[in-house]
Scaffold this motif. Structure first.
Motif, short mmCIF file in Angstrom:
data_model
loop_
_atom_site.label_atom_id
_atom_site.label_comp_id
_atom_site.label_asym_id
_atom_site.label_seq_id
_atom_site.Cartn_x
_atom_site.Cartn_y
_atom_site.Cartn_z
N LEU A 240 41.05 31.17 47.90
CA LEU A 240 42.26 31.63 48.57
C LEU A 240 43.13 30.45 48.96
CD1 LEU A 240 43.78 34.07 49.79
CD2 LEU A 240 42.48 33.69 51.90
N LEU A 241 44.37 30.46 48.46
CA LEU A 241 45.33 29.40 48.77
C LEU A 241 46.16 29.81 49.99
CD1 LEU A 241 46.61 28.64 45.15
CD2 LEU A 241 44.76 27.50 46.40
N HIS A 242 46.44 28.85 50.85
CA HIS A 242 47.20 29.12 52.07
C HIS A 242 48.66 28.67 51.87
CE1 HIS A 242 43.57 30.08 54.39
NE2 HIS A 242 43.01 29.11 53.70
N GLY A 243 49.50 29.62 51.55
CA GLY A 243 50.93 29.32 51.40
C GLY A 243 51.18 28.21 50.41
N ALA A 246 47.92 22.63 50.32
CA ALA A 246 46.84 22.39 49.36
C ALA A 246 45.50 22.92 49.88
CB ALA A 246 46.74 20.90 49.07
N ASN A 247 45.51 23.44 51.10
CA ASN A 247 44.27 23.94 51.70
C ASN A 247 43.83 25.24 51.04
OD1 ASN A 247 44.25 21.83 53.58
ND2 ASN A 247 45.55 22.98 54.99
N SER A 248 42.54 25.38 50.86
CA SER A 248 42.01 26.60 50.25
C SER A 248 40.57 26.78 50.69
CB SER A 248 42.09 26.53 48.73
OG SER A 248 41.24 25.52 48.22
N LYS A 249 40.06 27.99 50.50
CA LYS A 249 38.65 28.25 50.79
C LYS A 249 38.17 29.40 49.91
CE LYS A 249 39.39 31.47 54.65
NZ LYS A 249 39.03 31.78 56.06
N ILE A 250 36.87 29.42 49.66
CA ILE A 250 36.27 30.47 48.86
C ILE A 250 36.03 31.69 49.76
CG2 ILE A 250 34.33 31.15 47.41
CD1 ILE A 250 36.06 29.02 46.16
N VAL A 251 36.49 32.85 49.32
CA VAL A 251 36.32 34.08 50.09
C VAL A 251 35.76 35.18 49.19
CG1 VAL A 251 38.22 33.51 51.66
CG2 VAL A 251 38.68 34.86 49.60
N ILE A 252 35.20 36.20 49.81
CA ILE A 252 34.79 37.42 49.11
C ILE A 252 35.95 38.39 49.24
CG2 ILE A 252 33.06 39.23 48.88
CD1 ILE A 252 31.94 36.42 48.53
N MET A 253 36.60 38.69 48.12
CA MET A 253 37.81 39.50 48.14
C MET A 253 37.58 40.89 47.55
SD MET A 253 41.54 38.62 46.53
CE MET A 253 41.79 37.38 47.79
N PRO A 254 37.95 41.95 48.29
CA PRO A 254 37.85 43.31 47.74
C PRO A 254 39.10 43.66 46.93
CG PRO A 254 38.51 43.42 50.04
CD PRO A 254 38.35 41.95 49.71
N VAL A 255 38.89 44.26 45.76
CA VAL A 255 39.99 44.77 44.95
C VAL A 255 39.61 46.16 44.46
CG1 VAL A 255 40.77 42.47 44.24
CG2 VAL A 255 39.15 43.73 42.81
N THR A 279 41.79 31.52 41.47
CA THR A 279 42.59 31.32 42.66
C THR A 279 43.40 32.57 42.99
OG1 THR A 279 44.38 30.35 41.33
CG2 THR A 279 42.78 28.84 42.32
N TYR A 280 43.65 32.74 44.28
CA TYR A 280 44.50 33.84 44.74
C TYR A 280 45.38 33.31 45.85
CZ TYR A 280 46.00 38.29 46.72
OH TYR A 280 46.76 39.34 47.18
N LYS A 281 46.68 33.51 45.70
CA LYS A 281 47.63 33.06 46.71
C LYS A 281 48.06 34.24 47.54
CE LYS A 281 51.83 30.32 47.40
NZ LYS A 281 52.91 29.56 46.75
N TRP A 282 47.87 34.11 48.84
CA TRP A 282 48.25 35.19 49.75
C TRP A 282 49.77 35.36 49.73
CZ3 TRP A 282 44.73 38.30 51.76
CH2 TRP A 282 45.14 39.25 52.69
N PRO A 283 50.24 36.62 49.56
CA PRO A 283 51.69 36.84 49.51
C PRO A 283 52.38 36.32 50.76
CG PRO A 283 50.49 38.83 48.88
CD PRO A 283 49.47 37.88 49.42
N SER A 284 53.48 35.63 50.54
CA SER A 284 54.21 35.04 51.69
C SER A 284 55.17 36.05 52.27
CB SER A 284 54.96 33.80 51.22
OG SER A 284 55.83 34.11 50.15
#
Length: 284
Positions: A240-243, A246-255, A279-284
């Motif tokens: 998961l990318l934060h905006g 360059a910070n990111s972390k591994i998450v368990i994502m439901p789809v 990678t997944y970028k959270w919508p801004s």
């Protein structure tokens, strides 16, 4: 035994309150270990551990789950499955619907020397305990009346196509059951039919018939039902990318997507290639 007791007492006298456990001693009775089955799984095969609720029809009735779908209960299943994925990094993907969850392990994993019984029991027990642990927070205000139980099985699949077909099979099962249950419980709760009458009304019907009943009798467009109900939940590891940082972390994502579509496997190509999480970028 006297030596062991003395050793323990000596440690306590030194202020160490940790029980001293000696190494397992050899004895004439150790031969019984030879009766244990060697259940190591074949190498280089995809591994599925599927857990299913035991007696969950009765369990749902006793705890008054909302019909045809209780969002709280489904989110509880998702949370328990996430706990399993957080513990076992060898799991690439998990898929859940109703009272079941399937966990896909990397085909090159060597967890517990690929011992089927060890893998299956550890996954099942952690899922069960996580289900109970998270119940008070996610199932408000319903109190747990008695312990739930889950069974489990291990299945090997030899190639990418068979593992894709397995996941498609479980998702098709989700769609068929949910459409039936949605129609059935609307006939009962809103249509005033008894359970037997609703069952007879739906006997011999196909998907288009059930869609027509929902729309003409109750004004329900099945296409607008929540995706989690219709398709189940897929849990993926994503970075998961934060905006714009360059910070990111591994998450368990439901789809809630379609296994049957090639677009899913193209977008999440890391599943079958066993590469690093996409990678997944959270919508801004």
């Amino acid at each position: 035994m006297r030596n062991i007791a003395l050793s323990y007492s000596q440690k306590l006298l030194k202020g160490i309150s940790v029980l001293y456990i000696p190494a397992m001693a050899n004895s004439k009775y150790e031969y019984v270990r030879k009766y244990e089955t060697d259940d190591r799984l074949l190498p280089n095969c995809w591994l599925i551990v599927r857990i299913d609720g035991k007696g969950f029809h009765k369990f749902a009735e006793k705890h008054k789950f909302k019909k045809p779908n209780d969002n709280r209960a489904l989110e509880l299943m998702n949370k328990a499955a996430s706990s399993v994925m957080e513990e076992f990094k060898e799991i690439i993907l998990a898929y859940g619907q109703s009272d079941e969850y399937s966990f896909l392990f990397r085909k090159d994993m060597e967890l517990y020397n690929r011992r089927a019984s060890k893998i299956m029991t550890c996954v099942c027990s952690l899922f069960s305990s996580s289900y109970v642990f998270h119940w008070p927070r996610l199932m408000v205000p319903t109190k747990l009346r008695y312990p739930p139980a889950f069974d489990a099985r291990v299945i090997l699949y030899p190639n990418n196509q068979t593992i894709k077909d397995y996941l498609i099979w479980r998702q098709v099962d989700c769609h068929i059951n949910n459409l039936y249950n949605t129609t059935f419980w609307n006939l009962v709760d809103k249509g005033g039919l008894t359970n037997d009458e609703a069952e007879k009304r739906l006997r011999g019907t196909v998907s288009s018939d059930k869609n027509e009943i929902l729309y003409s009798a109750f004004g329900i467009n099945y296409n607008n039902e929540p995706l989690m109900f219709k398709k189940g939940t897929i849990l993926l590891r994503k970075r998961l990318l934060h905006g714009d940082s360059a910070n990111s972390k591994i998450v368990i994502m439901p789809v809630h997507e379609d296994f049957i579509k090639d677009a899913f496997w193209a977008e999440h190509s890391e599943i079958l290639s066993m590469s690093k999480p996409g990678t997944y970028k959270w919508p801004s």
